[in-house]
Design a protein around this motif. Structure first.
Motif: not given
Length: 529
Positions: A247, A325, A328-329, A331, A348, A350-354
């Motif tokens: 992130g 999982e 990540t449902s 933001f 996580f 796959g969630k580059k801004n988290l």
């Protein structure tokens, strides 16, 4: 200010030998004569470099176990002499004092000695005297002398010398001088703070606060405000010591909220079961225990799903893939936990801004510490709120005592109340918050807001009754009137925990008895402003 200044002689005396041999070699390659002391001189010689001992320079041996070695005119005269003052130059010539153009010093490891739990005498012996004196002398004379106190500035020094044919420029020397004075100030702050604690002075006449830059921030609470994050060098697990795995950089508000989240979840020991806290704008919008970490998160999320969007999540155990999982449902800004397993990190990824932060451990909620807040013209300093309660600390003031289940929820709610901005009201049911009222000017308004939010969430979840039905309530301070208690009873609460101590306690107790509520007094309040 004369610019640039060539470096011909350097005095090097460091406790931290990181990069020493490389620096010494680089200076020697640039034709700089090296002067040094004790272990630093030995390390440089071991690297194959020629070194002049300070004892040779001064004509006096190191004495008193090394306490006296650089406190001498041959050293300080070389550092302080103005190169463009004829009288100073005459003094140098008369007393055969050579100019020192570069000082490289880092200090005895006093802070590390204290952190290691050393005894009083050992800490005293690790207070540097000659080092700060030389640093301040060189920094004062930065028109002519460069002073380096941090290993991370070695490459910058060499780079500046290379840009100026073996000299340093005035702008760079000014910057080094500022860093040097900040270092000695922080060092003295550490010594004075430790000594005040060691000798039992609770409110010293002068209080020094220092920090080391960890991160320059894009902006502060708002885009028009400049900001930076400084760390105080303590080893308390939390946002300041965490490892960020992914992130973008944390913002000012991220850091503030993540700290609030982690301090709250640290109240719940991992061995007592999974727990989760969700924070929005420094207040919890959901806190819960669960049989699994995923369940704890889901129950915390169900307290206020709207506010949880874009929030900060703190967990008291290692984050697992199933919980990741679930998180990540929606933001989420930041997740902080003692650790995260490979499955969670893969989710996580796959969630580059988290942002994912791991701390290695929870913070100790009972560890003594100070909190500092700036006000116009001064600082407010107080002990950190480490107050905790056990069932034996509670005083039952109503005809009905709480059941075991109610008591467990009351203590849970009281723990959460400690981390909610006052006036704080927290509804809890079965180990999870179901309504949080924070930061209101009136306590009854906090009670109403928390109940209304719980009713809204019940509607969202399709439940036939408000979440507050059968809940307990914690109030961070006493109820000044019975209206807040009555509102809680109307929302379906069955028990309350509060400090007590109001002029109208009897009126409030009578209202509780009339409503069939159980109520306990703590004798302790948890204001948080």
């Amino acid at each position: 200010m004369t610019d640039p200044r060539p470096i011909r002689r350097a005095l090097i005396s460091v406790s931290d030998k990181t990069g020493l041999a490389e620096l010494g070699q680089a200076l020697a390659d640039r034709g700089v004569e090296l002067i040094s002391t004790g272990g630093t001189a030995s390390a440089l010689r071991d690297a194959g470099l020629e070194v002049i001992d300070v004892a040779e320079l001064t004509g006096f041996p190191e004495m008193m176990d090394g306490r006296v070695k650089t406190l001498h005119p041959m050293v300080h005269g070389g550092l302080l002499a103005l190169r463009d003052d004829p009288a100073h130059q005459a003094d140098l010539e008369q007393h055969r004092i050579g100019e020192i153009d570069l000082l490289v010093v880092n200090l005895y490891p006093f802070e590390a000695t204290v952190a290691a739990g050393a005894d009083y005498d050992t800490c005293i012996e690790n207070i540097d005297i000659g080092g700060p004196a030389m640093i301040r002398a060189a920094a004062k004379n930065h028109a002519h002398v460069a002073v380096v106190v941090d290993t991370e500035d070695y490459d910058r020094l060499l780079g500046d010398m290379d840009q100026h044919d073996g000299a340093t420029c005035a702008k760079f020397r000014r910057k080094l001088a500022q860093i040097a004075y900040a270092r000695t100030a922080a060092y003295d702050a550490a010594v004075s703070t430790w000594m005040a604690d060691a000798i039992g002075v609770d409110t010293p006449r002068r209080r020094a606060v220092a920090g080391t830059l960890a991160q320059s921030l894009r902006y502060g609470e708002n885009p028009h405000q400049r900001a930076a994050f400084y760390v105080d060098g303590s080893d308390r697990p939390g946002v300041a010591t965490a490892t960020q795995h992914q992130g973008k950089e944390l913002s000012y508000n991220n850091i503030n909220d993540t700290d609030a989240a982690f301090e709250l979840v640290s109240e719940f020991a991992p061995e007592d079961g999974p727990a989760c806290a969700i924070i929005k704008h420094a207040n919890p919008c959901g806190v819960a225990r669960g049989a699994t970490l995923r369940e704890a998160y889901s129950r915390a999320f169900d307290c206020d799903r709207t506010s949880a969007f874009g929030g900060i999540i703190a967990l008291n155990q290692t984050l697992d893939g199933a919980t990741a999982e679930e998180i990540t449902s929606i933001f989420t800004e930041v997740v902080i936990a003692p650790d995260a397993d490979e499955a969670a990190r893969a989710v996580f990824a796959g969630k580059k801004n988290l942002r994912l932060l791991t701390t290695g451990a929870l913070a100790d909620p009972r560890a003594a510490a100070l909190t500092v807040r700036q006000v116009s013209g001064g600082l407010l300093v107080q002990d950190k709120d480490t107050g905790t309660l056990s069932p034996d600390d509670l005083k039952v003031v109503t005809r009905r005592a709480p059941s075991d289940a109610e008591l467990a929820d009351l203590l849970f709610a009281w723990t959460v109340a400690k981390h909610v901005k006052s006036n704080a009201i927290i509804y809890v049911k079965d180990g999870a918050t179901v309504g949080v009222g924070a930061g209101q000017m009136s306590r009854v308004d906090s009670t109403r807001i928390a109940a209304r939010k719980a009713a809204d969430m019940a509607e969202t979840l399709g439940l036939p009754v408000p979440l507050t039905q059968g809940s307990v309530v914690a109030s961070d301070a006493f109820f000044p009137f019975a209206d807040g208690l009555v509102t809680a009873a109307e929302a379906g609460a069955t028990a309350l925990i509060q400090p007590g101590g109001s002029m109208r306690d009897e009126e409030v107790i009578a209202a509780a008895d009339a409503a069939g509520l159980a109520m306990v007094f703590t004798g302790m309040r948890h204001f948080r402003h």
